[in-house]
Design a protein around this motif. Structure first.
Motif, mmCIF file in Angstrom:
data_model
loop_
_atom_site.group_PDB
_atom_site.id
_atom_site.type_symbol
_atom_site.label_atom_id
_atom_site.label_comp_id
_atom_site.label_asym_id
_atom_site.label_seq_id
_atom_site.Cartn_x
_atom_site.Cartn_y
_atom_site.Cartn_z
ATOM 1 N N PRO A 57 36.091 36.567 54.650
ATOM 2 C CA PRO A 57 36.832 37.991 55.022
ATOM 3 C C PRO A 57 37.993 38.115 54.103
ATOM 4 O O PRO A 57 38.832 37.380 53.591
ATOM 5 C CB PRO A 57 37.039 37.729 56.546
ATOM 6 N N ASN A 58 37.988 39.493 53.415
ATOM 7 C CA ASN A 58 39.127 39.970 52.932
ATOM 8 C C ASN A 58 39.203 39.214 51.612
ATOM 9 O O ASN A 58 40.361 39.022 51.129
ATOM 10 C CB ASN A 58 40.435 39.952 53.488
ATOM 11 N N LYS A 59 38.232 38.866 50.809
ATOM 12 C CA LYS A 59 38.121 38.084 49.520
ATOM 13 C C LYS A 59 38.818 38.889 48.549
ATOM 14 O O LYS A 59 39.847 38.697 47.740
ATOM 15 C CB LYS A 59 36.686 37.520 49.230
ATOM 16 N N ASP A 60 38.683 40.187 48.707
ATOM 17 C CA ASP A 60 39.221 41.106 47.594
ATOM 18 C C ASP A 60 40.630 41.311 47.661
ATOM 19 O O ASP A 60 41.406 41.287 46.883
ATOM 20 C CB ASP A 60 38.432 42.454 47.535
ATOM 21 N N GLN A 61 40.948 41.349 48.988
ATOM 22 C CA GLN A 61 42.573 41.613 49.242
ATOM 23 C C GLN A 61 43.337 40.223 48.666
ATOM 24 O O GLN A 61 44.312 40.296 48.353
ATOM 25 C CB GLN A 61 42.734 41.746 50.732
ATOM 26 N N VAL A 62 42.574 39.026 49.108
ATOM 27 C CA VAL A 62 43.369 37.849 48.734
ATOM 28 C C VAL A 62 43.678 37.708 47.152
ATOM 29 O O VAL A 62 44.574 37.318 46.993
ATOM 30 C CB VAL A 62 42.437 36.648 49.524
ATOM 31 N N ILE A 63 42.570 37.941 46.654
ATOM 32 C CA ILE A 63 42.440 37.745 45.183
ATOM 33 C C ILE A 63 43.495 38.670 44.398
ATOM 34 O O ILE A 63 44.381 38.298 43.506
ATOM 35 C CB ILE A 63 41.274 37.717 44.454
ATOM 36 N N ALA A 64 43.286 39.986 45.241
ATOM 37 C CA ALA A 64 44.280 40.900 44.495
ATOM 38 C C ALA A 64 45.730 40.690 45.109
ATOM 39 O O ALA A 64 46.830 41.053 44.013
ATOM 40 C CB ALA A 64 44.054 42.380 44.992
ATOM 41 N N ASP A 65 46.089 40.197 45.968
ATOM 42 C CA ASP A 65 47.216 39.742 46.385
ATOM 43 C C ASP A 65 47.965 38.386 45.492
ATOM 44 O O ASP A 65 49.028 38.535 45.179
ATOM 45 C CB ASP A 65 47.474 39.154 47.771
ATOM 46 N N TRP A 66 46.985 37.704 45.152
ATOM 47 C CA TRP A 66 47.515 36.663 44.341
ATOM 48 C C TRP A 66 47.746 37.072 43.072
ATOM 49 O O TRP A 66 48.862 36.889 42.156
ATOM 50 C CB TRP A 66 46.363 35.540 44.075
ATOM 51 N N VAL A 67 47.018 38.110 42.226
ATOM 52 C CA VAL A 67 47.291 38.696 41.109
ATOM 53 C C VAL A 67 48.530 39.320 40.963
ATOM 54 O O VAL A 67 49.417 39.217 40.150
ATOM 55 C CB VAL A 67 46.367 39.466 40.549
ATOM 56 N N LEU A 92 40.467 41.670 35.874
ATOM 57 C CA LEU A 92 39.944 41.131 37.370
ATOM 58 C C LEU A 92 40.427 41.806 38.495
ATOM 59 O O LEU A 92 39.796 42.314 39.265
ATOM 60 C CB LEU A 92 40.486 39.736 37.634
ATOM 61 N N LEU A 93 41.860 42.464 38.269
ATOM 62 C CA LEU A 93 42.211 43.430 39.157
ATOM 63 C C LEU A 93 41.563 44.786 39.137
ATOM 64 O O LEU A 93 41.274 45.349 40.302
ATOM 65 C CB LEU A 93 43.752 43.593 38.992
ATOM 66 N N SER A 94 41.215 45.161 37.976
ATOM 67 C CA SER A 94 40.373 46.630 37.818
ATOM 68 C C SER A 94 39.080 46.288 38.518
ATOM 69 O O SER A 94 38.743 47.270 39.272
ATOM 70 C CB SER A 94 40.435 46.847 36.303
ATOM 71 N N SER A 95 38.346 45.198 38.411
ATOM 72 C CA SER A 95 37.265 45.321 39.142
ATOM 73 C C SER A 95 37.174 44.709 40.501
ATOM 74 O O SER A 95 36.129 45.418 41.118
ATOM 75 C CB SER A 95 36.354 43.859 38.487
ATOM 76 N N ILE A 96 38.426 44.432 41.180
ATOM 77 C CA ILE A 96 38.646 44.346 42.391
ATOM 78 C C ILE A 96 38.959 45.829 43.050
ATOM 79 O O ILE A 96 38.156 46.085 44.289
ATOM 80 C CB ILE A 96 39.617 43.423 42.957
ATOM 81 N N ILE A 97 39.641 46.402 42.553
ATOM 82 C CA ILE A 97 40.269 47.776 43.174
ATOM 83 C C ILE A 97 39.358 49.072 42.680
ATOM 84 O O ILE A 97 39.556 50.158 43.317
ATOM 85 C CB ILE A 97 41.599 47.871 42.981
ATOM 86 N N ALA A 110 42.630 51.157 52.193
ATOM 87 C CA ALA A 110 43.069 50.784 53.623
ATOM 88 C C ALA A 110 43.964 49.714 53.523
ATOM 89 O O ALA A 110 45.040 49.222 54.392
ATOM 90 C CB ALA A 110 41.800 50.804 54.517
ATOM 91 N N TRP A 111 43.427 48.440 52.670
ATOM 92 C CA TRP A 111 44.195 47.113 52.622
ATOM 93 C C TRP A 111 45.217 47.189 51.307
ATOM 94 O O TRP A 111 46.110 46.436 51.387
ATOM 95 C CB TRP A 111 43.165 46.077 52.557
ATOM 96 N N LEU A 112 44.865 48.049 50.345
ATOM 97 C CA LEU A 112 45.754 48.063 49.228
ATOM 98 C C LEU A 112 47.066 48.659 49.296
ATOM 99 O O LEU A 112 48.170 48.276 48.846
ATOM 100 C CB LEU A 112 45.030 48.788 47.926
ATOM 101 N N THR A 113 47.099 49.749 50.159
ATOM 102 C CA THR A 113 48.319 50.413 50.551
ATOM 103 C C THR A 113 49.468 49.317 51.098
ATOM 104 O O THR A 113 50.633 49.418 50.650
ATOM 105 C CB THR A 113 48.247 51.660 51.395
ATOM 106 N N PRO A 114 49.090 48.625 52.235
ATOM 107 C CA PRO A 114 49.960 47.540 52.757
ATOM 108 C C PRO A 114 50.372 46.470 51.825
ATOM 109 O O PRO A 114 51.573 46.182 51.905
ATOM 110 C CB PRO A 114 49.177 47.060 53.933
#
Length: 1446
Positions: A57-67, A92-97, A110-114
């Motif tokens: 769950p939330n794999k995109d959020q986890v990786i974006a948070d790390w970047v 990598l960040l561009s491919s996620i968001i 929804a998850w990127l703003t927080p």
């Protein structure tokens, strides 16, 4: 996208984390790579994101948070290990968001703003912007390419949580990448990032409460980087970055400090600490912004007084001039190049001028600018010649602000201006400003007095070595430029008052006397000069006086000025006594100054040893005196006759033969003697003409040359002899032809004519000289002017010379000569002599040639043409031969177009010669005059066909046989062109019924064979795989012949031979060829295809009209799509072939156009094409189609009124619709019906309606067309306008409100409000100009013009001329209210020039207004400001109204 990113890394999947816990543990490990020699963290993150089997769950959020976290923590690392500069992290960040679908985008937000709330983006942005300028250009581009997509997604989500101080830091960071010298891609990316950050900061700044602190921070930390970028910001269009810096710098608190202390405030101190090379380019922009911010915040900066706002305006001006003074102090204290300093001063001063800051009532302001102007003038005087251009521009700027600032320094500036070259725009502007100021203040005598003093100062510095250079430089400079001298003459005639004339004359006469005293060595005061009339005094000893170069050149300058002034004085406005006194004053100058100078200067010894310099000076003095006398003599208003002295004239005649006389003096002597001859005081005119011609003849003027009418350029004996001869020839042929014709002997007239012909007759061909040189030479020749040919003696001499020049051309037996041409060419032919004759005949009006002479020259031209063609067969044709051929054939064509020249035998021989295929265009001669040849043949054949008689049958059959087609397909070349000419000429020049049956049978046979051969040739051409440029030209020629054949088929109406239909096949082939091979000449082929389709349309029957019309429209639209230029529409629109259409075909085409245009699927482009075609059809409608055109016009007007989208979206469609309606109302007003006018008002209302969307530029053409429509209806169909006067009133109200211009300095919302009150085709940044307002004024005036209604079958004699003044009177008040509202609009301004242009129309409305309506208007329709505006208008109307007195 993921599939493209994974191959960046080797596929070693066995070492990657297989669970989410392993991935998170690896990413949070302190080392990178986590396991020593394993994969890096970014590679693991890439693999985890791309691996679909690794799901949590939330794999995109986890990786974006790390970047983002890694960006934030490691932003300060060196560039080699900094993740911010690693494009893999950004990819990598561009491919996620990045999400393409809206649903995915909402989920990511929804998850990127927080996440962005926890991980601030501003430090990351600041860090990467600080790092990018240090990278190589290639790496900069790659980093920006990867970073910008992420930034465009992250910034809109993160910017709301960034405080304004941090935004200021971000804004400052963007300044580091503004001026990157990268490639175009990186520059665009930088602009995107910088503009986004600047707009965000600017928006937050307007809401910030701590703007004073921000301003202080900006001054201390970010001012210098921003100033370095200011020039680049204006060049790159980054207005947001400049606006953000200016908004920060000029916060209200900072403004208050600048206003209170403009010299020692923090901004000026900060600027003084920065390098001058950085500050100077930005100071003008800062001054401009300071002005705008002070204006916007004036109510907060200055307390509002109880009475009016004038005190606030004074405070505003005082604060702006204080800041300008401080900026100018910084500029003066800088230590950079002088040119940059003066450029900055000029730009700063231009802002003061443009913003209209200066007020003469403020003494402090005036003193500051006066002092700066004085220092500028001192700097100008200390500069050397060649450098003061920019300084003079600054002085001109001072003069434009207020000439009183410059007025005390004009005597110091004029000597510098006099020495500048004529190309100096600043010098020309300064002289124009001075003349304009003194014209308005009625002080022109003082202005010319300063000019004379300045010329005196200029000549005082002359030495013997540079006397010639200074003399020519000043007279060639801006002060004596021809256009400026003409303006000064016009100004003097119109603005010197009668009371100033005598004083002005005495003042300039005193200056001339003082300069003359310096030459003669006698010191005399003006009073002594004037008293010389009443007492006898000894003449000055000019013979023994030694004249210095300064005094001689000064005398020449003064004479040049007086030659402008005295003939331009309005002496006709004086009373008789004063006029006689002025004339006596001029005569005294001739007696006391000019005559002694001529007496001495013409008899001085010229061959003395060491007297060359003195002789040159005295020649210049004598030339100047003669030039002044000539200017006074030719002025008809002065009625001045110079003193006649026989000895002086004898000396002049002797000097004309002298070789050591200055060419300038020789020319002036010639002009003076010719003037005396025209006045009747010179007896021996024959001797004068002979000597003048003797002066011209020894010099070779055989080559083409011109003269610019500047006599001072002839002041060198060693270089100006040839130019002097050209000048003498010029004045003889332009100014003294009547004198020459009436006083010269026949032999002298022959010599004169020979001189005129010599440049084109003696070895100089037309083609060997450039076209521009030929045109310049012919411009100085008088042959094109009727006045030359009105002189009988001169005309006889010219005709005799032409006859002698062509006498070797034997035309006694022209028939035999033409038959033997190929066998016996005349190789000794005098080509150049004959060429000159026909070169002159090109510019000769044919009406002045006697018929016998014209016929003789025409026959000689034919024989000459034949000899040239025979020579061209013996040797390859050269350029000069083709040029001479062009001259002779052009004359033959012009002569044959006048009337019949040849008898029957000669006509047959000339026809056979013209149609001989041996004279085809040589393949190796691209300059062969093919077009002139075809026009000549066309003119000859037209004469033959028009003069046809039954006994000319043999000649007609010869013509038919010469162009008969014997084989198919038709061969290209002369035969094909001759066939086209013969068929086209016979259809235009005659009727088939005039020819005998045998000739008719021959024409039918010719038509049948030509039709078959041409068809096969066209089909063969379009069946090839490619065309090429040559193939396109040949196919266009074939299609032209095909159209001619179709017209010829209609001409022989009793011949039953069907015409094959090739239009569809040809069009398809052309469109397919064009897709395969682009070429530059497809438009010609498009035009030919359209004409083929139109020609075939005229041959269809009633049953075929429906289908043929659809085919024609399809072809037309298809060609319009590929032909982007308007050439196709122009050709079809101007074609007269529409008039040959049968009525049923014409009606069917119009019905199909209406049907196609009414379909909703019709595009705007097709609609525009249909409207243009409709205009062409209506313009060339066949007879008896009135009802058809009325129906089509009504259908189109209904269509336009129902499709308002055409009127509110597309400029081209709206303009074309307006042109269609304007043509209907102007050219066919009788076809209008009552309902058409109402539909027209509806369409115009849609065009003038408000719009929220606007074009990038104002279309003044639409405005003019709308005004033209209303004006045409008012003039021609008053009967249809009367029922709809309220509609006309609404249209006029709307037009009047469009004279407004947006007020400068408005905010975005206010500007949008103003823009939304205009139609879509008006851009508020480009308001309507004065020419458009003048057109509107004429429309309003036309309401009071009496006209007759134009109806079918009616004449103006049977109608009563009336106007709309009385019926429209009750509606005129509403139009005046619209004007008053436009004047009272607080967000707009109506300039004085605009009001001045509109006044005639407004006065016409006031004239219609009754007293009752005016009182009602003042009481109920206007507020206080509106009433004041209306009163002002009414007072102006009363002032100009004629009340019947005087």
């Amino acid at each position: 996208m993921i599939e493209r990113l994974v191959p960046l890394f080797p596929s070693m999947r066995q070492d990657f984390p297989s669970t989410s816990q392993d991935l998170i543990r690896a990413l949070k490990a302190p080392a990178d790579p986590p396991s020593g020699h394993g994969h890096s963290k970014i590679r693991m993150a890439f693999q985890a994101w791309s691996e679909s089997t690794l799901y949590f769950p939330n794999k995109d959020q986890v990786i974006a948070d790390w970047v983002l976290t890694r960006f934030l923590k490691e932003k300060d690392k060196p560039s080699s290990s900094n993740p911010l500069l690693d494009i893999n992290h950004w990819r990598l960040l561009s491919s996620i968001i990045s999400c393409s679908d809206p649903e995915g985008s909402r989920r990511v937000k929804a998850w990127l703003t927080p996440l962005l709330n926890r991980t601030p983006l501003a430090p990351i942005l600041i860090a990467i912007l600080n790092q990018i300028p240090r990278l190589p250009t290639e790496i900069q581009t790659s980093v920006l390419t990867s970073f910008t997509p992420c930034f465009s997604i992250l910034w809109p989500l993160a910017k709301h949580k960034i405080n304004v101080e941090t935004l200021l830091e971000c804004f400052s960071a963007t300044l580091k990448i503004v001026c990157l010298n990268g490639n175009q891609t990186s520059s665009k990316l930088c602009i995107t990032v910088c503009s986004t950050v600047a707009s965000t900061y600017l928006s937050a700044l307007t809401r910030a409460s701590n703007r004073k602190k921000l301003s202080s921070t900006f001054l201390s930390s970010h001012l210098e980087p921003w100033l370095r970028c200011v020039p680049a910001l204006h060049r790159s269009g980054l207005n947001d970055l400049y606006a953000a810096g200016a908004e920060t710098l000029f916060a209200p608190e900072t403004l208050r400090q600048l206003v209170d202390d403009p010299v020692s405030n923090t901004l000026i101190q900060a600027l003084s600490r920065i390098d001058s090379a950085v500050v100077l380019p930005s100071l003008p922009a800062l001054l401009d912004s300071f002005h705008d911010f002070v204006i916007c915040n004036r109510t907060g900066l200055f307390p509002r007084p109880q009475q009016g706002t004038d005190i606030i305006a004074d405070h505003v001006r005082e604060s702006i001039i204080g800041f300008y003074n401080a900026c100018d102090g910084l500029i003066c204290a800088s230590r950079i190049a002088a040119s940059d300093v003066w450029d900055s001063r000029l730009r700063s001063l231009s802002i003061i001028e443009r913003k209209n800051v200066f007020s003469g009532a403020q003494q402090r302001f005036k003193l500051i600018l006066s002092d700066k102007c004085r220092l500028t003038v001192d700097e100008l005087r200390s500069q050397t010649i060649g450098t003061p251009e920019v300084i003079l521009k600054v002085i001109c700027c001072f003069a434009r602000i207020d000439f009183d600032l410059v007025s005390p320094h004009v005597p110091s500036v004029l000597p510098v201006v006099a020495k500048l070259p004529s190309s100096s725009k600043a010098a020309a502007e300064f002289l124009d400003l001075g003349a304009d100021y003194h014209r308005k203040s009625r002080t022109l005598p003082a202005y010319f007095s300063m000019i004379l003093d300045a010329l005196g100062q200029t000549s005082d510095s002359i030495s013997s070595s540079d006397s010639y250079d200074t003399y020519t430089a000043v007279l060639e400079g801006p002060m004596f430029e021809d256009s400026r001298a003409q303006k000064l003459r016009k100004t003097l005639r119109g603005f010197v008052t009668p009371g100033q004339c005598l004083g002005f004359l005495a003042q300039t006469r005193s200056t001339l006397g003082r300069v003359y005293s310096g030459i003669s060595g006698q010191q005399s005061s003006p009073g002594a000069e004037k008293s010389a009339r009443s007492r006898k005094r000894r003449e000055p000893d000019l013979e023994s006086s030694i004249c210095s170069p300064a005094k001689a050149i000064n005398f020449a300058f003064v004479c040049s000025v007086i030659a402008i002034v005295w003939p331009s004085l309005p002496l006709h406005s004086l009373v008789d006594e004063s006029r006689l006194e002025a004339l006596n004053e001029i005569k005294d100058v001739d007696k006391d100054i000019i005559v002694p100078i001529l007496s001495t200067g013409l008899k001085r010894k010229r061959n003395e040893e060491g007297s060359a310099s003195r002789s040159w000076l005295w020649d210049v003095i004598t030339s100047s005196a003669l030039r002044l006398r000539y200017a006074l003599s030719v002025c008809t208003s002065l009625n001045f006759q110079p003193i006649h002295d026989t000895k002086t004239e004898s000396r002049m005649l002797r000097l004309l033969e002298s070789s050591d006389v200055l060419p300038e003096l020789k020319l002036e002597i010639g002009q003076s003697l010719l003037t005396s001859a025209s006045l009747g005081s010179l007896r021996d005119v024959e001797k004068l003409v002979g000597k003048l011609l003797s002066c011209i003849e020894p010099v070779d003027i055989s080559s083409l040359a011109t003269w610019d009418s500047k006599t001072f350029k002839l002041s060198r004996r060693d270089k100006n002899a040839r130019q002097s001869s050209i000048a003498l020839l010029y004045i003889l042929s332009h100014r003294w032809l009547p004198t020459l014709s009436g006083g010269a002997t026949a032999e002298d007239l022959k010599r004169f004519v020979r001189l005129l012909f010599s440049p084109l007759c003696e070895g100089c061909s037309v083609e060997e000289s450039s076209t521009q040189e030929t045109e310049n030479f012919m411009a100085i020749m008088p042959f094109r002017f009727p006045a030359f040919w009105e002189l009988p003696e001169l005309r006889t001499a010219v005709l005799n010379y032409m006859s002698e020049g062509t006498s070797h051309l034997d035309v006694t037996d022209m028939v035999k000569t033409l038959e033997t041409l190929p066998q016996s060419p005349n190789l000794s032919l005098d080509i150049h002599g004959v060429q000159g004759v026909y070169a002159i005949l090109r510019y000769t009006p044919m009406e002045y040639l006697p018929k016998s002479v014209r016929i003789d020259l025409t026959k000689k031209a034919v024989v000459f043409d034949g000899q040239l063609m025979s020579m061209s067969k013996q040797e390859p044709p050269r350029g000069h031969l083709t040029g001479v051929l062009s001259l002779s054939r052009e004359y033959i064509g012009r002569s044959l177009a006048q009337s019949m020249v040849f008898d029957r035998a000669e006509t047959d021989a000339v026809t056979k010669y013209f149609l001989d295929p041996r004279w085809d265009t040589p393949a190796d001669c691209p300059t062969f005059p093919s077009a002139v040849t075809e026009e000549m043949i066309r003119a000859h054949l037209s004469t033959v066909f028009k003069s046809y008689r039954p006994d000319d049958e043999l000649g007609m059959l010869t013509i038919i046989e010469s162009v008969q087609v014997t084989a198919a397909p038709l061969q290209h070349g002369l035969r094909q062109r001759l066939l086209t000419i013969v068929l086209d000429t016979v259809t235009r020049s005659s009727q088939i019924s005039r020819f005998s049956p045998r000739v008719c049978q021959g024409l039918r046979s010719l038509f049948s064979s030509a039709l078959r051969a041409t068809k096969e040739q066209i089909l063969r051409s379009i069946s090839t795989s490619t065309l090429g440029e040559e193939g396109i030209a040949l196919l266009a020629t074939d299609l032209k012949l095909w159209c001619t054949l179709i017209s010829f088929r209609a001409w022989i109406s009793d011949f039953d031979l069907p015409i094959p239909r090739l239009a569809v096949v040809v069009t398809k082939a052309i469109l397919s060829f064009e897709k395969a091979e682009p070429a530059s000449s497809w438009s010609t082929l498009h035009n030919r295809a359209a004409l083929v389709s139109l020609s075939e349309l005229s041959t269809v029957s009633a049953d075929e009209a429906q289908q043929a019309s659809e085919i024609f429209l399809t072809i037309y639209l298809s060609l319009c799509h590929v032909n982007k230029a308007a050439g196709l529409d122009d050709l079809v629109g101007n074609s007269m072939r529409f008039r040959s259409l049968p009525v049923y075909v014409f009606e069917t085409v119009l019905n199909k156009i209406s049907e196609f245009s009414s379909e909703t699927a019709t595009s705007i482009v097709d609609m525009v094409s249909m409207v243009r075609l409709s205009q062409a059809l209506l313009r060339n409608a066949p007879e008896g189609t009135m009802k058809v055109t009325q129906k089509h016009t009504t259908n189109f007007l209904n269509l336009f009124s129902n499709r308002q989208c055409l009127l509110c979206t597309d400029i081209s469609a709206s303009l074309e619709i307006c042109r269609f309606i304007s043509n209907v109302c102007t050219e066919w007003p009788a076809a209008l019906q009552p309902g058409d006018v109402m539909l027209t008002w509806t369409i115009i209302s849609g065009l003038l309606s408000d719009s929220e969307n606007h074009d990038s530029a104002t279309s003044t053409d639409i405005f003019r067309e709308v005004v033209g429509i209303a004006g045409a209806l008012i003039r021609h169909r008053r009967d249809l306008v009367l029922p709809g006067l309220p509609h006309l009133s609404m249209i006029l109200q709307r037009l009047v409100t469009m004279i407004r211009a947006i007020r400068p300095g408005l905010g975005a919302k206010q500007a949008r409000t103003v823009a939304n009150s205009f139609p879509f085709w008006v851009n508020v940044r480009e308001p309507l100009g004065n020419p458009e307002v003048k057109v509107l004024s004429r429309l309003l005036v036309s309401l009071t013009t009496k006209t007759a209604v134009r109806l079918v079958g009616s004449t103006q004699e049977n109608q009563k001329m009336e106007s709309l003044a009385r019926p429209f009177g009750k509606h005129s008040s509403y139009v005046l209210v619209a004007y008053v509202q436009a004047m009272s609009d607080p967000l707009c301004v109506v300039y004085a020039a605009t009001r001045k242009e509109l006044y005639p129309g407004l006065f016409a409305l006031c004239d219609m207004l009754s007293d009752h309506d005016r009182e009602a208007l003042m009481l109920s329709a206007l507020d206080g400001s509106g009433k004041a505006t209306m009163k002002t208008l009414w007072n102006d109307y009363k002032k100009q109204k004629y009340v019947g007195q005087g």
